[in-house]
Design an enzyme around this catalytic site. Structure first.
Site, PDB file in Angstrom:
ATOM      1  N   HIS A  21     -21.726  17.760  22.839  1.00 61.73           N
ATOM      2  CA  HIS A  21     -21.599  17.245  21.476  1.00 61.73           C
ATOM      3  C   HIS A  21     -21.097  15.801  21.483  1.00 61.73           C
ATOM      4  O   HIS A  21     -21.591  14.953  20.738  1.00 61.73           O
ATOM      5  CB  HIS A  21     -20.634  18.115  20.665  1.00 61.73           C
ATOM      6  CG  HIS A  21     -21.177  19.456  20.321  1.00 61.73           C
ATOM      7  ND1 HIS A  21     -21.519  19.814  19.039  1.00 61.73           N
ATOM      8  CD2 HIS A  21     -21.454  20.546  21.089  1.00 61.73           C
ATOM      9  CE1 HIS A  21     -21.976  21.050  19.030  1.00 61.73           C
ATOM     10  NE2 HIS A  21     -21.939  21.515  20.265  1.00 61.73           N
ATOM     11  N   ASP A 119     -16.007   4.036   4.492  1.00 62.86           N
ATOM     12  CA  ASP A 119     -17.004   4.363   3.471  1.00 62.86           C
ATOM     13  C   ASP A 119     -17.574   5.760   3.692  1.00 62.86           C
ATOM     14  O   ASP A 119     -18.038   6.406   2.748  1.00 62.86           O
ATOM     15  CB  ASP A 119     -18.152   3.347   3.510  1.00 62.86           C
ATOM     16  CG  ASP A 119     -17.678   1.938   3.215  1.00 62.86           C
ATOM     17  OD1 ASP A 119     -17.330   1.681   2.053  1.00 62.86           O
ATOM     18  OD2 ASP A 119     -17.653   1.112   4.146  1.00 62.86           O
ATOM     19  N   GLY A 336     -29.680  18.702  24.510  1.00 63.00           N
ATOM     20  CA  GLY A 336     -29.535  17.391  25.122  1.00 63.00           C
ATOM     21  C   GLY A 336     -30.279  17.310  26.443  1.00 63.00           C
ATOM     22  O   GLY A 336     -30.910  16.294  26.759  1.00 63.00           O
TER      23      GLY A 336
END
Length: 435
Positions: A21, A119, A336
């Site tokens: 991850h 943000d 992956g």
């Protein structure tokens, strides 16, 4: 790499501490930095080294770190801060421990001036239940990242019995958007299924394959053989596509019986090979730090030393798979690893073990016909004679699965080029963070 707005976002990145991850999440972070964003990455102390390569590539003005202590947990041994150091069943304890980062993160953000607040939070979907709460408290967008494909998501989220993953699914679907490490042309129907059936919006960005941002970096731990020596060994192989790479990711440890069968198959096949053998996992008991070791058969390494290389611990997998000497890859089919094998253009030999490996096998082996299944599950022990034959034949360039995989590779490389679907999605993702 341009966005549709002049404002560049400040993004708080929160990866899940497991290399399968963490690594793609940081590869994604690099792409966001290249597009002008300012990024702060939250990690615990023992995972800080994962950030070294990013630190070397980006200025401290744009790349910042937030290191918070790993929350103690009675079922996680002291000093362990990553899931790959534990058996998979410890994942529930890791979720519980990491959820306790909520309060210290809220405390940190509360002390920042409004102009310094991010943000958006680009967090692991595995952490979304508490990340969403943090984002809501500060009116920040929460965008979830899953390092898997849309097919796996559509299968997992359609299951009736999802046990504790139900909360993760709910929180992920309630986040502002979803980013996945896949590319649209690989599985358009499944991307559309996730978008229309499971999300409360249409904000899903396929941004893969996410490639390593710096060749030769330590992306997963210590190795018993330096990457330079591995590269030199591969350079010494006279024939292209003659080496089989064997690796089962950061989480899988073979049993002694499986290890013996695999060793026998490699020896019988007479192929050149590199075999990455994982470190042992700590038991899930804070008072017992003993380990369970893989058992390489006595004398095996001496007998095969002219043809084989056994790497204990971390292996420079991307470098290996992209070397001209490597032609096939015996893998657990973690996503992956699938993408790395695809980009490397090697034949995939699938031995799925757990979790999404089986969904990946359905997609890559059964639906796309781009790999060959050689093992059934975590408990299966392959027939060494049969496996030896498959290994010996896997270098053939005319195998239909290899031909199909190479066509998918072309599509993958097109997706990440300027103007490709994944490239444009990354631009749009960064722009969306500012809106």
């Amino acid at each position: 790499m341009t966005t549709t707005t002049t404002k560049k976002p400040h993004v708080l990145v929160i990866p899940f501490p497991q290399s399968g991850h963490m690594v793609p999440h940081l590869d994604l972070t690099h792409q966001i930095l290249l597009r002008g964003a300012t990024v702060t990455v939250l990690v615990t102390p023992k995972n800080s080294s994962y950030l070294d390569a990013l630190r070397s590539l980006h200025s401290p003005e744009h790349f910042k770190t937030l290191i918070l202590p790993f929350p103690s947990h009675p079922c996680i041994p002291s000093g362990v801060e990553s899931l790959q150091q534990l058996p998979l069943e410890a994942i529930v304890h890791m979720f519980d421990a990491l959820s306790r980062l909520h309060d210290p993160l809220v405390d940190f953000l509360s002390r920042q001036p409004p102009s310094d607040l991010p943000d958006a939070i680009l967090g692991s979907s595995f952490l979304s239940p508490w990340i969403n709460k943090v984002a809501d408290a500060f009116s920040i967008k929460s965008i979830s990242f899953l390092p898997i494909n849309a097919h796996s998501i559509s299968v997992m989220w359609a299951q009736e019995d999802r046990s504790f993953f139900n909360d993760l699914e709910t929180a992920t679907t309630e986040s502002y958007g979803l980013v996945i490490n896949s590319f649209y042309d690989l599985e358009p129907e499944f991307v559309e299924t996730v978008k229309t059936r499971f999300l409360n919006h249409h904000r899903i960005w396929t941004v893969g394959p996410l490639l390593p941002f710096k060749a030769g970096v330590d992306r997963g731990g210590q190795s018993s053989i330096p990457p330079a020596k591995v590269s030199a060994w591969l350079d010494s192989c006279p024939e292209d596509n003659s080496v089989v790479y064997v690796g089962f990711g950061s989480q899988i440890r073979l049993t002694a019986e499986q290890t013996a069968a695999l060793a026998a198959a490699l020896e019988k096949s007479s192929v050149r090979f590199i075999w990455a053998v994982r470190d042992a996992a700590k038991k899930v008991n804070s008072s017992d730090n003993s380990v369970e070791e893989d058992v390489i058969p006595a004398g095996f390494e001496e007998r095969v030393k002219e043809k084989g290389l056994v790497i204990r611990g971390w292996a420079p997998q991307t470098m290996i798979l992209e070397h001209r000497a490597v032609g096939s890859y015996l893998t657990h089919l973690g996503w992956g690893s699938v993408l790395e094998g695809m980009v490397g253009g090697v034949m995939l030999l699938a031995w799925p073990m757990q979790a999404d490996h089986f969904f990946n096998t359905t997609l890559i082996v059964d639906k796309l016909r781009a790999a060959v299944r050689v093992g059934e599950n975590r408990d299966s022990v392959p027939d060494s004679d049969k496996l030896a034959r498959i290994l010996a034949e896997s270098a053939r360039e005319d195998l239909p699965e290899r031909v199909t995989l190479m066509k998918l590779r072309e599509k993958a490389m097109e997706a990440i080029k300027e103007g490709g679907s994944s490239y444009k999605n990354l631009d749009e993702l960064v722009a969306e963070m500012c809106l």
